[in-house]
Motif scaffolding. Structure first.
Motif, PDB file in Angstrom:
ATOM      1  N   ASN A   1       8.621   7.447   3.434  1.00 33.02           N
ATOM      2  CA  ASN A   1       7.605   8.375   4.284  1.00 33.02           C
ATOM      3  C   ASN A   1       6.610   9.022   3.326  1.00 33.02           C
ATOM      4  O   ASN A   1       7.140  10.088   2.820  1.00 33.02           O
ATOM      5  CB  ASN A   1       8.883   9.254   4.926  1.00 33.02           C
ATOM      6  N   GLY A   2       5.434   8.842   3.662  1.00 33.04           N
ATOM      7  CA  GLY A   2       4.412   9.350   2.635  1.00 33.04           C
ATOM      8  C   GLY A   2       4.747   9.312   1.068  1.00 33.04           C
ATOM      9  O   GLY A   2       4.782   7.732   0.736  1.00 33.04           O
ATOM     10  N   ARG A   3       5.212  10.379   0.469  1.00 34.54           N
ATOM     11  CA  ARG A   3       5.296   9.885  -0.843  1.00 34.54           C
ATOM     12  C   ARG A   3       6.832  10.269  -1.231  1.00 34.54           C
ATOM     13  O   ARG A   3       7.231  10.702  -2.422  1.00 34.54           O
ATOM     14  CB  ARG A   3       4.319  11.070  -1.819  1.00 34.54           C
ATOM     15  N   ASN A   4       7.575   9.757  -0.168  1.00 31.87           N
ATOM     16  CA  ASN A   4       9.166   9.909  -0.419  1.00 31.87           C
ATOM     17  C   ASN A   4       9.742   8.478  -0.293  1.00 31.87           C
ATOM     18  O   ASN A   4       9.273   8.009   0.788  1.00 31.87           O
ATOM     19  CB  ASN A   4       9.752  10.929   0.512  1.00 31.87           C
TER      20      ASN A   4
ATOM     21  N   MET B   1      22.167   4.704  -5.090  1.00 31.06           N
ATOM     22  CA  MET B   1      21.471   5.241  -4.008  1.00 31.06           C
ATOM     23  C   MET B   1      20.354   6.134  -4.377  1.00 31.06           C
ATOM     24  O   MET B   1      20.600   7.065  -5.330  1.00 31.06           O
ATOM     25  CB  MET B   1      22.367   6.044  -2.999  1.00 31.06           C
ATOM     26  N   ILE B   2      19.199   5.899  -4.420  1.00 28.82           N
ATOM     27  CA  ILE B   2      17.892   6.285  -5.161  1.00 28.82           C
ATOM     28  C   ILE B   2      17.118   7.257  -4.060  1.00 28.82           C
ATOM     29  O   ILE B   2      16.903   6.896  -3.062  1.00 28.82           O
ATOM     30  CB  ILE B   2      16.907   5.255  -5.654  1.00 28.82           C
ATOM     31  N   ARG B   3      16.862   8.300  -4.713  1.00 28.69           N
ATOM     32  CA  ARG B   3      15.680   9.076  -3.872  1.00 28.69           C
ATOM     33  C   ARG B   3      14.634   9.660  -5.014  1.00 28.69           C
ATOM     34  O   ARG B   3      14.994  10.299  -5.900  1.00 28.69           O
ATOM     35  CB  ARG B   3      16.289  10.576  -3.205  1.00 28.69           C
ATOM     36  N   ILE B   4      13.229   9.352  -4.629  1.00 27.68           N
ATOM     37  CA  ILE B   4      12.450   9.896  -5.360  1.00 27.68           C
ATOM     38  C   ILE B   4      11.401  10.649  -4.388  1.00 27.68           C
ATOM     39  O   ILE B   4      10.790   9.897  -3.550  1.00 27.68           O
ATOM     40  CB  ILE B   4      11.581   8.539  -5.923  1.00 27.68           C
ATOM     41  N   GLN B   5      10.788  11.765  -4.745  1.00 29.13           N
ATOM     42  CA  GLN B   5       9.830  12.521  -3.962  1.00 29.13           C
ATOM     43  C   GLN B   5       8.800  12.945  -5.057  1.00 29.13           C
ATOM     44  O   GLN B   5       9.203  13.403  -6.157  1.00 29.13           O
ATOM     45  CB  GLN B   5      10.447  13.732  -3.444  1.00 29.13           C
ATOM     46  N   ALA B   6       7.576  12.448  -4.829  1.00 27.36           N
ATOM     47  CA  ALA B   6       6.645  12.906  -5.810  1.00 27.36           C
ATOM     48  C   ALA B   6       5.476  13.658  -4.659  1.00 27.36           C
ATOM     49  O   ALA B   6       4.419  13.275  -4.089  1.00 27.36           O
ATOM     50  CB  ALA B   6       5.818  11.837  -6.143  1.00 27.36           C
TER      51      ALA B   6
ATOM     52  N   LYS C   1       0.851  -1.388   0.028  1.00 27.37           N
ATOM     53  CA  LYS C   1       0.026  -0.068   0.044  1.00 27.37           C
ATOM     54  C   LYS C   1       0.806   1.277  -0.077  1.00 27.37           C
ATOM     55  O   LYS C   1       0.689   2.238  -0.477  1.00 27.37           O
ATOM     56  CB  LYS C   1      -0.842   0.096   1.322  1.00 27.37           C
ATOM     57  N   GLU C   2       1.884   1.270   0.744  1.00 31.55           N
ATOM     58  CA  GLU C   2       2.787   2.458   1.021  1.00 31.55           C
ATOM     59  C   GLU C   2       3.417   2.848  -0.573  1.00 31.55           C
ATOM     60  O   GLU C   2       3.896   3.958  -0.775  1.00 31.55           O
ATOM     61  CB  GLU C   2       3.672   2.294   1.944  1.00 31.55           C
ATOM     62  N   LEU C   3       3.708   1.721  -1.387  1.00 32.40           N
ATOM     63  CA  LEU C   3       4.297   2.110  -2.812  1.00 32.40           C
ATOM     64  C   LEU C   3       3.322   2.378  -3.921  1.00 32.40           C
ATOM     65  O   LEU C   3       3.685   2.602  -4.922  1.00 32.40           O
ATOM     66  CB  LEU C   3       5.267   0.956  -3.091  1.00 32.40           C
ATOM     67  N   GLN C   4       2.094   2.365  -3.423  1.00 31.52           N
ATOM     68  CA  GLN C   4       1.090   2.488  -4.694  1.00 31.52           C
ATOM     69  C   GLN C   4       1.342   3.831  -5.454  1.00 31.52           C
ATOM     70  O   GLN C   4       0.675   3.925  -6.449  1.00 31.52           O
ATOM     71  CB  GLN C   4      -0.437   2.254  -3.984  1.00 31.52           C
ATOM     72  N   PHE C   5       1.478   4.923  -4.404  1.00 34.85           N
ATOM     73  CA  PHE C   5       1.726   6.027  -5.426  1.00 34.85           C
ATOM     74  C   PHE C   5       2.783   6.246  -6.457  1.00 34.85           C
ATOM     75  O   PHE C   5       2.463   6.709  -7.644  1.00 34.85           O
ATOM     76  CB  PHE C   5       2.040   7.323  -4.375  1.00 34.85           C
ATOM     77  N   LEU C   6       3.547   5.173  -6.440  1.00 38.10           N
ATOM     78  CA  LEU C   6       4.755   5.236  -7.528  1.00 38.10           C
ATOM     79  C   LEU C   6       4.048   4.508  -8.774  1.00 38.10           C
ATOM     80  O   LEU C   6       4.024   5.124  -9.870  1.00 38.10           O
ATOM     81  CB  LEU C   6       5.711   4.156  -7.443  1.00 38.10           C
TER      82      LEU C   6
END
Length: 192
Positions: free
Chosen positions: A133-136, A159-164, A51-56
């Motif tokens: 952490n939320g959409r991060n 080392m990956i960072r995705i912020q939406a 569920k936490e990754l659905q925003f991707l």
């Protein structure tokens, strides 16, 4: 198999630094793990359907924006860090084992060149840490890659960072280490 749900409450084993790396600087992960760095038995698996990754999945579609590539050239004793800015068109597509996959069309105005690229970030088969952490999302991905026929292999760490912050904005940054040393960064700031 470690489920993402149980991992969310844990801090990443190796904290992802925000500061820029120097060319050929040792990976903080490699320094911390020493001889265990290339031990692929320590990876963990997730399904990607948490569920936490659905925003991707909501990020698929056409995007545009700007970006920067930073690469290292030269020898260890005389490194040169090269930075190039670009305009980007991206098509984010869904892929089973890669949680963020995009086909990129990059235009480098200062150099007068264009280039296509295909990126696959957060590969569930080579994931070593994941923090949501939320959409991060922050992730560490490590894998062996071929240099070509009869040319050996190299060990890659991302080392990956995705912020939406919304369904219409994405900020993506990843640092790449080859055989334990820093060689490349790519940053993308995209909107729909």
């Amino acid at each position: 198999m470690i489920k993402l749900i149980s991992c969310l409450s844990l801090l990443m084993t190796i904290s992802l630094p925000v500061a820029a790396f120097e060319c050929y600087q040792a990976s903080p992960t490699a320094e911390a793990l020493e001889d265990e760095y290339q031990n692929n038995d320590n990876s963990f698996s997730i399904s990607g359907d948490e569920k936490e990754l659905q925003f991707l999945k909501d990020l698929k579609g056409k995007w545009q924006g700007t970006g920067e590539e930073i690469s290292c050239k030269g020898t260890e004793s005389h490194p040169e860090k090269i930075s190039k800015t670009m305009n980007v068109e991206a098509d984010v597509i869904e892929n089973g084992i890669v949680l963020f996959r995009a086909k990129l069309e990059k235009n480098f105005p200062a150099e007068g060149i264009s280039r296509s690229d295909d990126i696959g970030l957060i590969n569930t088969d080579s994931l070593y840490s994941l923090s949501v952490n939320g959409r991060n999302v922050e992730a560490n991905q490590r894998e062996f890659a071929s240099n070509g026929a009869n040319a050996g292999v190299r060990y890659l760490e991302y080392m990956i960072r995705i912020q939406a912050p919304s369904d219409n904005n994405i900020n993506i940054e990843w640092d790449m280490f080859t055989n334990g040393v820093y060689v490349f960064t790519q940053k993308l700031n995209l909107t729909r």
